[in-house]
Write a protein that holds these residues in place. Structure first.
Motif, PDB file in Angstrom:
ATOM      1  N   ALA A  87      -4.697  -3.727  -5.878  1.00  0.00           N
ATOM      2  CA  ALA A  87      -4.509  -2.532  -5.047  1.00  0.00           C
ATOM      3  C   ALA A  87      -4.956  -2.842  -3.631  1.00  0.00           C
ATOM      4  CB  ALA A  87      -5.327  -1.370  -5.602  1.00  0.00           C
ATOM      5  N   ILE A  88      -4.191  -2.354  -2.656  1.00  0.00           N
ATOM      6  CA  ILE A  88      -4.583  -2.450  -1.251  1.00  0.00           C
ATOM      7  C   ILE A  88      -4.949  -1.041  -0.796  1.00  0.00           C
ATOM      8  CG2 ILE A  88      -3.893  -3.124   1.080  1.00  0.00           C
ATOM      9  CD1 ILE A  88      -1.761  -4.957  -0.155  1.00  0.00           C
ATOM     10  N   ILE A  89      -6.209  -0.868  -0.375  1.00  0.00           N
ATOM     11  CA  ILE A  89      -6.656   0.449   0.074  1.00  0.00           C
ATOM     12  C   ILE A  89      -7.157   0.347   1.520  1.00  0.00           C
ATOM     13  CG2 ILE A  89      -7.273   1.193  -2.272  1.00  0.00           C
ATOM     14  CD1 ILE A  89     -10.260   0.822  -1.462  1.00  0.00           C
ATOM     15  N   GLY A  90      -7.315   1.511   2.133  1.00  0.00           N
ATOM     16  CA  GLY A  90      -7.812   1.554   3.505  1.00  0.00           C
ATOM     17  C   GLY A  90      -7.215   2.749   4.224  1.00  0.00           C
ATOM     18  N   PRO A  91      -7.834   3.154   5.336  1.00  0.00           N
ATOM     19  CA  PRO A  91      -7.378   4.363   6.026  1.00  0.00           C
ATOM     20  C   PRO A  91      -5.968   4.205   6.595  1.00  0.00           C
ATOM     21  CG  PRO A  91      -9.127   3.269   7.269  1.00  0.00           C
ATOM     22  CD  PRO A  91      -9.020   2.562   5.964  1.00  0.00           C
ATOM     23  N   VAL A 137      -0.016  -0.436  -2.904  1.00  0.00           N
ATOM     24  CA  VAL A 137      -0.735   0.202  -1.803  1.00  0.00           C
ATOM     25  C   VAL A 137      -0.982   1.642  -2.198  1.00  0.00           C
ATOM     26  CG1 VAL A 137      -0.466   1.135   0.528  1.00  0.00           C
ATOM     27  CG2 VAL A 137       0.186  -1.222   0.060  1.00  0.00           C
ATOM     28  N   THR A 138      -2.203   2.098  -2.015  1.00  0.00           N
ATOM     29  CA  THR A 138      -2.459   3.503  -2.299  1.00  0.00           C
ATOM     30  C   THR A 138      -3.539   4.023  -1.357  1.00  0.00           C
ATOM     31  OG1 THR A 138      -3.224   5.089  -3.953  1.00  0.00           O
ATOM     32  CG2 THR A 138      -4.001   2.823  -4.218  1.00  0.00           C
ATOM     33  N   HIS A 139      -3.391   5.273  -0.910  1.00  0.00           N
ATOM     34  CA  HIS A 139      -4.484   5.852  -0.128  1.00  0.00           C
ATOM     35  C   HIS A 139      -5.372   6.671  -1.062  1.00  0.00           C
ATOM     36  CE1 HIS A 139      -1.499   9.229   0.268  1.00  0.00           C
ATOM     37  NE2 HIS A 139      -2.541   9.792  -0.286  1.00  0.00           N
ATOM     38  N   ASN A 140      -4.972   6.662  -2.353  1.00  0.00           N
ATOM     39  CA  ASN A 140      -5.700   7.447  -3.339  1.00  0.00           C
ATOM     40  C   ASN A 140      -6.664   6.509  -4.081  1.00  0.00           C
ATOM     41  OD1 ASN A 140      -6.429   8.591  -5.815  1.00  0.00           O
ATOM     42  ND2 ASN A 140      -4.540   9.760  -5.967  1.00  0.00           N
ATOM     43  N   MET A 141      -7.946   6.630  -3.767  1.00  0.00           N
ATOM     44  CA  MET A 141      -8.919   5.689  -4.327  1.00  0.00           C
ATOM     45  C   MET A 141      -9.063   5.810  -5.834  1.00  0.00           C
ATOM     46  SD  MET A 141     -11.815   5.286  -1.520  1.00  0.00           S
ATOM     47  CE  MET A 141     -11.713   6.888  -0.746  1.00  0.00           C
ATOM     48  N   GLN A 142      -8.899   7.044  -6.337  1.00  0.00           N
ATOM     49  CA  GLN A 142      -8.967   7.216  -7.794  1.00  0.00           C
ATOM     50  C   GLN A 142      -7.842   6.440  -8.453  1.00  0.00           C
ATOM     51  OE1 GLN A 142      -9.264   9.904  -5.652  1.00  0.00           O
ATOM     52  NE2 GLN A 142     -11.482   9.908  -5.921  1.00  0.00           N
ATOM     53  N   GLN A 143      -6.674   6.458  -7.793  1.00  0.00           N
ATOM     54  CA  GLN A 143      -5.548   5.715  -8.346  1.00  0.00           C
ATOM     55  C   GLN A 143      -5.844   4.216  -8.365  1.00  0.00           C
ATOM     56  OE1 GLN A 143      -1.489   5.615  -6.276  1.00  0.00           O
ATOM     57  NE2 GLN A 143      -1.087   6.495  -8.276  1.00  0.00           N
ATOM     58  N   ALA A 144      -6.386   3.692  -7.292  1.00  0.00           N
ATOM     59  CA  ALA A 144      -6.738   2.266  -7.255  1.00  0.00           C
ATOM     60  C   ALA A 144      -7.711   1.966  -8.393  1.00  0.00           C
ATOM     61  CB  ALA A 144      -7.352   1.907  -5.908  1.00  0.00           C
ATOM     62  N   THR A 199      -9.161  -5.178  -6.042  1.00  0.00           N
ATOM     63  CA  THR A 199      -8.958  -4.264  -4.919  1.00  0.00           C
ATOM     64  C   THR A 199      -9.225  -4.991  -3.603  1.00  0.00           C
ATOM     65  OG1 THR A 199      -9.473  -2.275  -6.199  1.00  0.00           O
ATOM     66  CG2 THR A 199      -9.769  -2.120  -3.825  1.00  0.00           C
ATOM     67  N   ILE A 200      -8.336  -4.721  -2.647  1.00  0.00           N
ATOM     68  CA  ILE A 200      -8.438  -5.286  -1.299  1.00  0.00           C
ATOM     69  C   ILE A 200      -8.677  -4.108  -0.359  1.00  0.00           C
ATOM     70  CG2 ILE A 200      -7.104  -6.419   0.544  1.00  0.00           C
ATOM     71  CD1 ILE A 200      -5.413  -7.678  -1.843  1.00  0.00           C
ATOM     72  N   PHE A 201      -9.777  -4.133   0.383  1.00  0.00           N
ATOM     73  CA  PHE A 201     -10.040  -3.058   1.332  1.00  0.00           C
ATOM     74  C   PHE A 201      -9.734  -3.547   2.747  1.00  0.00           C
ATOM     75  CE2 PHE A 201     -13.270  -1.101   4.263  1.00  0.00           C
ATOM     76  CZ  PHE A 201     -12.574   0.082   4.447  1.00  0.00           C
ATOM     77  N   MET A 202      -8.842  -2.804   3.428  1.00  0.00           N
ATOM     78  CA  MET A 202      -8.460  -3.168   4.799  1.00  0.00           C
ATOM     79  C   MET A 202      -8.958  -2.126   5.789  1.00  0.00           C
ATOM     80  SD  MET A 202      -4.514  -4.434   4.421  1.00  0.00           S
ATOM     81  CE  MET A 202      -4.411  -4.905   6.158  1.00  0.00           C
ATOM     82  N   TYR A 203      -9.222  -2.593   6.998  1.00  0.00           N
ATOM     83  CA  TYR A 203      -9.637  -1.694   8.060  1.00  0.00           C
ATOM     84  C   TYR A 203      -9.155  -2.278   9.387  1.00  0.00           C
ATOM     85  CZ  TYR A 203     -12.665   1.247  10.904  1.00  0.00           C
ATOM     86  OH  TYR A 203     -13.144   2.164  11.828  1.00  0.00           O
ATOM     87  N   MET A 204      -8.420  -1.506  10.137  1.00  0.00           N
ATOM     88  CA  MET A 204      -7.926  -1.908  11.459  1.00  0.00           C
ATOM     89  C   MET A 204      -7.313  -3.315  11.488  1.00  0.00           C
ATOM     90  SD  MET A 204     -10.745  -0.108  13.910  1.00  0.00           S
ATOM     91  CE  MET A 204     -10.105  -0.819  15.408  1.00  0.00           C
ATOM     92  N   GLY A 205      -6.411  -3.551  10.535  1.00  0.00           N
ATOM     93  CA  GLY A 205      -5.650  -4.806  10.552  1.00  0.00           C
ATOM     94  C   GLY A 205      -6.349  -5.993   9.924  1.00  0.00           C
ATOM     95  N   GLU A 206      -7.569  -5.789   9.430  1.00  0.00           N
ATOM     96  CA  GLU A 206      -8.289  -6.901   8.806  1.00  0.00           C
ATOM     97  C   GLU A 206      -8.625  -6.581   7.359  1.00  0.00           C
ATOM     98  OE1 GLU A 206     -11.362  -8.902  11.280  1.00  0.00           O
ATOM     99  OE2 GLU A 206     -11.094  -7.139  12.556  1.00  0.00           O
ATOM    100  N   ILE A 207      -8.806  -7.647   6.585  1.00  0.00           N
ATOM    101  CA  ILE A 207      -9.342  -7.453   5.236  1.00  0.00           C
ATOM    102  C   ILE A 207     -10.855  -7.514   5.341  1.00  0.00           C
ATOM    103  CG2 ILE A 207      -9.567  -8.452   2.939  1.00  0.00           C
ATOM    104  CD1 ILE A 207      -6.686  -9.212   3.016  1.00  0.00           C
ATOM    105  N   ILE A 208     -11.486  -6.454   4.900  1.00  0.00           N
ATOM    106  CA  ILE A 208     -12.947  -6.377   4.976  1.00  0.00           C
ATOM    107  C   ILE A 208     -13.581  -6.934   3.702  1.00  0.00           C
ATOM    108  CG2 ILE A 208     -14.934  -4.804   5.268  1.00  0.00           C
ATOM    109  CD1 ILE A 208     -13.035  -4.974   7.741  1.00  0.00           C
TER     110      ILE A 208
END
Ligand SMILES: Nc1ncnc2c1ncn2[C@@H]1O[C@H](COP(=O)(O)OP(=O)(O)O)[C@@H](O)[C@H]1O
Ligand SMILES: [Mg+2]
Length: 252
Positions: free
Chosen positions: A33-37, A203-210, A217-226
């Motif tokens: 899953a790819i998550i992030g704002p 890709v999901t913006h729903n964290m429960q779904q991830a 899980t891959i957490f992204m923020y402002m174009g980067e993988i955190i």
């Protein structure tokens, strides 16, 4: 085993850089899953995996993405072949409205002008609709148009259409964001079942779904993988403060 390995990937829309030095590996026959704002680059990253990003005028990619051992951005690689091996399901069902449910499922073959016998087509249609968990609901109305189906049913026919050409990887961009909770639940069930067949990146913006469907899980923020980790680690014991703030809802 790694199915996909991304090395030093950067992507732009015009002069705006939207992916910054992405390095990540995705395991075969697992669900990542790819998550992030919103706006952090999830869709762009997904569209780099099957060479769709470069189709946007002014958009550009640098870096490498290995599918098995081949860099899909190598000059000799045909993007059409890449898209055949890496299928995609979009945020909203996008069936061809003027084609029957049956023809939609085999659309990949029709568009390639692949000649198939009636028996072979029937087999592919049934197998794909079964995998997508919708065979029983549509088996007696295969000649109907997609507009006769609910949004959730249409999205599952989209999944069947993507599976019909037997992709090795299936990309899903917020596939349930337009659906009601029951359709969402049923698609999540289908996704978990498909893990046996295909490597899935969702890709999901729903964290429960991830948390419910993914292994990694891959957490992204402002174009980067955190941060990247097993889904249970990311949700119970994140290593980065930013990941923790995001999954606990401090920002979104
Ligand atoms: N077609 C486009 N043209 C220009 N900028 C775009 C386009 N699509 C997305 N962007 C921008 O690229 C960034 C990443 O977008 P996107 O990958 O869609 O993020 P996400 O899927 O995480 O919401 C955002 O700043 C967005 O505004
Ligand atoms: Mg998006």
């Amino acid at each position: 085993m790694d199915k996909i390995r991304v090395e030093n990937l950067n992507a732009w829309f015009g002069s705006m850089q939207v992916l910054k030095n992405i390095n990540v590996s995705l395991k075969e026959k697992k669900i990542s899953a790819i998550i992030g704002p919103s706006g952090c680059g999830k869709t762009t990253l997904l569209r780099c995996f099957n060479r769709l990003h470069e189709l946007v005028p002014g958009a550009r990619v640098e870096g490498k993405i290995f599918l098995d051992n081949t860099n899909i951005y190598e000059k000799e690689v045909d993007p059409v072949m890449v898209r055949r091996r890496i299928g995609m399901v979009f945020q909203r069902p996008n069936l061809f409205n003027h084609m029957s449910i049956y023809d939609n499922v085999i659309a990949g073959y029709l568009l390639n002008n692949t000649k198939l016998s009636k028996e072979r087509k029937d087999e592919i249609v049934e197998r794909s609709l079964r995998l997508a968990g919708i065979w029983e609901e549509v088996k007696n109305r295969l000649r109907d148009y997609p507009s006769a189906l609910s949004g959730g049913q249409q999205q599952r026919v989209c999944i069947a259409r993507a599976l019909a050409v037997e992709p090795e990887v299936l990309l899903m961009d917020e596939p349930t964001s337009a659906l009601d909770p029951i359709s969402t639940y049923r698609i999540e069930e289908t996704i978990r079942e498909l893990k046996e067949e295909v490597t899935i990146i969702i890709v999901t913006h729903n964290m429960q779904q991830a948390a419910r469907v993914s292994d990694e899980t891959i957490f992204m923020y402002m174009g980067e993988i955190i941060e990247v980790g097993s889904t249970s680690q990311i949700f119970t014991n994140p290593k980065q403060k930013l990941t923790e703030d995001y999954i606990t809802g401090k920002f979104g």
